[in-house]
Write a protein that holds these residues in place. Structure first.
Motif, PDB file in Angstrom:
ATOM      1  N   GLN A 254      42.461  42.616  40.554  1.00 47.04           N
ATOM      2  CA  GLN A 254      41.098  43.105  40.778  1.00 47.04           C
ATOM      3  C   GLN A 254      40.947  43.601  42.210  1.00 47.04           C
ATOM      4  O   GLN A 254      40.392  44.685  42.466  1.00 47.04           O
ATOM      5  N   ALA A 255      41.436  42.793  43.157  1.00 45.79           N
ATOM      6  CA  ALA A 255      41.304  43.158  44.568  1.00 45.79           C
ATOM      7  C   ALA A 255      42.064  44.444  44.876  1.00 45.79           C
ATOM      8  O   ALA A 255      41.588  45.290  45.646  1.00 45.79           O
ATOM      9  N   GLY A 256      43.251  44.614  44.279  1.00 43.91           N
ATOM     10  CA  GLY A 256      44.039  45.822  44.528  1.00 43.91           C
ATOM     11  C   GLY A 256      43.331  47.077  44.029  1.00 43.91           C
ATOM     12  O   GLY A 256      43.325  48.113  44.704  1.00 43.91           O
ATOM     13  N   ILE A 257      42.738  46.974  42.832  1.00 40.54           N
ATOM     14  CA  ILE A 257      42.009  48.120  42.278  1.00 40.54           C
ATOM     15  C   ILE A 257      40.798  48.448  43.160  1.00 40.54           C
ATOM     16  O   ILE A 257      40.528  49.618  43.473  1.00 40.54           O
ATOM     17  N   LEU A 258      40.090  47.424  43.569  1.00 37.45           N
ATOM     18  CA  LEU A 258      38.906  47.646  44.411  1.00 37.45           C
ATOM     19  C   LEU A 258      39.290  48.257  45.757  1.00 37.45           C
ATOM     20  O   LEU A 258      38.579  49.114  46.281  1.00 37.45           O
ATOM     21  N   ARG A 259      40.421  47.806  46.306  1.00 37.48           N
ATOM     22  CA  ARG A 259      40.848  48.382  47.585  1.00 37.48           C
ATOM     23  C   ARG A 259      41.056  49.904  47.453  1.00 37.48           C
ATOM     24  O   ARG A 259      40.639  50.671  48.327  1.00 37.48           O
TER      25      ARG A 259
END
Length: 523
Positions: A254-259
Motif C-alpha cells: 500500500q505504501a509503495g503504491i501511495l508513494r
C-alpha cells in the motif's frame, strides 16, 4: 464506585495528552507564570472567563469552556496560595476539580458525537499546595493525602487520574506509598501482576529496554498503521475502485503504491510522500504510555515510531536522550529510531523499497539491536502480530538469539492487547503477555487501558530510589521503621569527624547518604 485508577508519572502537565487538567489558581485568577509561558493565549482566555461564583468562593473549580475542543481542557481550581492550616485544606478543591472535570468531559464527548479512543476519561493534575500554598514542610503528607482523595473521587466519578510530578523525590515517595497498598492495581489479575514483578526485577537491574511500536503513540492521538495509510490514501484522492484495491494489499505494498502517486503529485507542486507522513504523525503532547515508559528508568530504548513523543516525555521526566542515528551524543541515555524521524522526513521507512534499502544501508543499526537482544531483556510495547514491522524485527530476533532460551524469562517479552491460541507458535522466542483474552474493537480499547495500568505497576516496581528518606518534608509520612532509620542515618552524618568524612570510605558514605536525600553541607 467503579474500577477507576490513579496513575503516577513524571512529566510536564502542559505537554501531557488527557481530557482535562487541574490548573492551580486563586480566586483573583492569578496564574503562575510558567503556565502562561507554556500555553500561549491562556491568560486572555482566563481574563474573559471570570465567574462571580468562583471569585466569591461559592465554587472551587471552573472549566475553561472556550478552550479548543481538540486540546486538554484546563479547569481553574482554587487551591491555597498563601498557607494552609491543615493538609485537609487541599481535599475540597481536588474533589471538586475531579467532579467538575468529569462532568465537563462527558459533555465534550457527547458534543463530539464520536466514540472516544479511551474508554475511561483521563484527568491530570500537578502536585499543588507545596509551593506558595505553604505545605512544603509536610510534602510527604500532602502527596499521601492527595493520592488518597484522588483515588476516592476518581472512583466516585468513574474517571482515571494521573498525578504528574516533576520532582524526583516526590515521584519516588509517591511510588513507595502506592506499593504499600497491594490493591492499588486491582484491575490487574494475579498473572499480570506476576509478569510486572518479573519485568520490574529486570528494570531494577538495569536490564530492561523498551522497544516501542505505533500503539505507544496512539494514546496521544497518533494514527495506527492502517489509519496512517488511509489518511495518505485520502489525500491522494484515489477513486473508489482504487481505494478498494489498495485495501486488499499489505501495508508495505500500500505504501509503495501511495508513494508513486505522491511522486506524480509532487512533480505538480504537491507535498512529498515522506513530508505528508511527517505531518500526520507529528504531535506535541504525549500520552500515558510514552510518559510511563520514559519514567521506567531505562538507559536505552528503541522505536519504530517517527514521532518525537518519547523524546519529549523523556526530557520532561529528567532523562533527556541522544537520538540515534541523526541526533547528537550529548546525553548518556539514548533512543534508537530504526525507521526514521519527523525531524528528517527523508529518513522515514515505510514502503517495501524503503525496507530493502534499510537492510542494505543500516547494518550498523541492526547490529546495535542484535547486541541489545543478546545482553538485555527487550520489552516490546505497542505492536500487534498482524504488524509487518513487528515481524521484520522478529526475524532479527530469531537470527540473533541462540536456539535455547536464555534463562527462564528468555530474552524478550511482548505486551499484547489480546491473546490467540496460535500466537505462541509464531513467536516462540518471546514471552507473550496479553492484556485481554478477547479481540474486538471494544475489548481492545479496554485492553489498551489495562496495558497503561500494567505499565504503571511496572514503573512503580522499577522505582528503587529512596531519595526522599533523609530529605526535609517527607518525614511525617514515613513508616515507623523508616523514621527510625532516618534518625540513625542523620545522627551518623553529625558524628562523622572531618578526617572520617574526607577518607575514601567517608566520601563514598556521604555519596550514599546524598542519594537518600541527605542535605548537602554548606560550603
Amino acid at each position: 464506585m467503579g474500577e477507576s485508577h490513579v496513575f503516577v508519572t513524571r512529566g510536564s502537565l502542559t505537554n501531557f495528552a488527557c481530557d482535562a487538567w487541574l490548573l492551580p489558581t486563586d480566586r483573583t485568577y492569578s496564574i503562575a507564570g510558567h503556565w502562561r509561558e507554556a500555553l500561549p493565549g491562556l491568560e486572555s482566555v482566563v481574563a474573559s472567563s471570570r465567574d462571580v461564583d468562583f471569585a466569591s468562593g461559592a465554587k472551587r473549580a471552573q472549566p475553561l469552556d472556550s478552550w479548543p475542543a481538540d486540546e486538554p481542557m484546563p479547569v481553574l481550581t482554587a487551591v491555597p496560595y498563601y498557607g494552609i492550616s491543615s493538609v485537609e485544606d487541599l481535599v475540597p478543591p481536588l474533589s471538586e476539580f475531579i467532579r467538575v472535570a468529569a462532568e465537563q468531559v462527558e459533555r465534550r464527548r457527547r458534543a463530539a458525537n464520536d466514540d472516544p479512543s479511551r474508554p475511561v476519561p483521563l484527568l491530570a493534575m500537578p502536585l499543588f499546595g507545596t509551593g506558595g500554598g505553604g505545605a512544603g514542610l509536610v510534602r510527604g503528607d500532602v502527596i499521601q493525602r492527595l493520592l488518597q482523595e484522588a483515588r476516592r473521587a476518581a472512583a466516585e466519578s468513574d474517571v482515571d487520574v494521573a498525578l504528574i510530578l516533576t520532582n524526583e523525590k516526590d515521584f519516588a515517595f509517591a511510588q513507595e506509598l502506592r506499593k504499600r497498598q497491594p490493591d492499588w492495581w486491582k484491575p490487574l489479575d494475579r498473572e499480570l501482576k506476576d509478569h510486572a514483578a518479573r519485568l520490574g526485577a529486570h528494570a531494577r537491574d538495569g536490564k530492561l529496554v523498551p522497544f516501542m511500536g505505533a500503539g505507544v503513540s496512539m494514546s496521544a492521538g497518533a494514527p495506527s498503521w492502517d489509519n496512517l495509510l488511509a489518511a495518505l490514501a485520502k489525500a491522494a484522492q484515489l477513486s473508489p475502485p482504487e481505494s478498494k484495491s489498495l485495501k486488499k494489499r499489505g501495508h508495505l505494498d500500500q505504501a509503495g503504491i501511495l508513494r508513486s502517486l505522491y511522486e506524480e503529485r509532487s512533480d505538480a507542486g504537491g507535498r512529498s510522500f515522506n513530508q505528508s507522513i511527517a505531518d500526520l504523525v507529528e504531535l506535541k503532547r504525549y500520552g500515558l504510555a510514552p510518559a510511563l515508559l520514559a519514567s521506567l528508568g531505562s538507559r536505552e530504548a528503541i522505536t519504530l515510531n517517527y514521532d518525537e513523543l518519547f523524546e519529549f516525555a523523556s526530557a520532561d521526566a529528567g532523562v533527556p536522550r541522544s537520538v540515534i542515528p541523526d541526533g547528537g551524543g550529548e546525553n548518556d541515555d539514548w533512543l534508537l529510531k530504526l525507521h526514521g524521524s519527523v525531524t528528517n522526513p527523508d529518513s522515514i521507512v515505510l514502503t517495501r523499497d524503503d525496507y530493502l534499502g534499510f537492510n542494505a544501508s543500516r547494518n550498523a543499526l541492526s547490529a546495535l539491536v542484535k547486541a541489545t537482544l543478546m545482553t538485555q531483556h527487550i520489552l516490546f510495547v505497542g505492536f500487534g502480530l498482524a504488524d509487518d514491522h513487528f515481524h521484520e524485527i522478529l526475524h532479527d530476533v530469531k537470527r540473533a538469539l541462540p536456539p535455547e532460551p536464555r534463562g527462564k524469562d528468555g530474552a524478550a517479552t511482548a505486551l499484547m492487547l489480546s491473546a490467540d491460541p496460535l500466537d505462541r507458535r509464531m513467536v516462540s522466542q518471546l514471552n507473550l503477555v496479553p492484556m485481554n483474552e478477547e479481540s474486538s474493537e471494544k475489548s481492545n480499547a479496554a485492553a489498551g487501558r489495562t496495558l497503561e495500568i500494567f505499565l504503571d505497576l511496572l514503573v512503580a516496581l522499577s522505582t528503587d530510589s529512596h531519595s526522599y528518606l533523609l530529605a526535609e518534608g517527607y518525614e511525617g509520612a514515613l513508616t515507623e521503621s523508616e523514621q527510625s532509620l532516618r534518625e540513625t542515618l542523620l545522627d551518623l552524618t553529625k558524628r562523622l569527624t572531618d578526617d572520617e568524612a574526607q577518607s575514601s570510605g567517608g566520601v563514598r558514605l556521604r555519596e550514599m547518604l546524598a542519594e537518600l536525600g541527605a542535605p548537602t553541607p554548606s560550603s
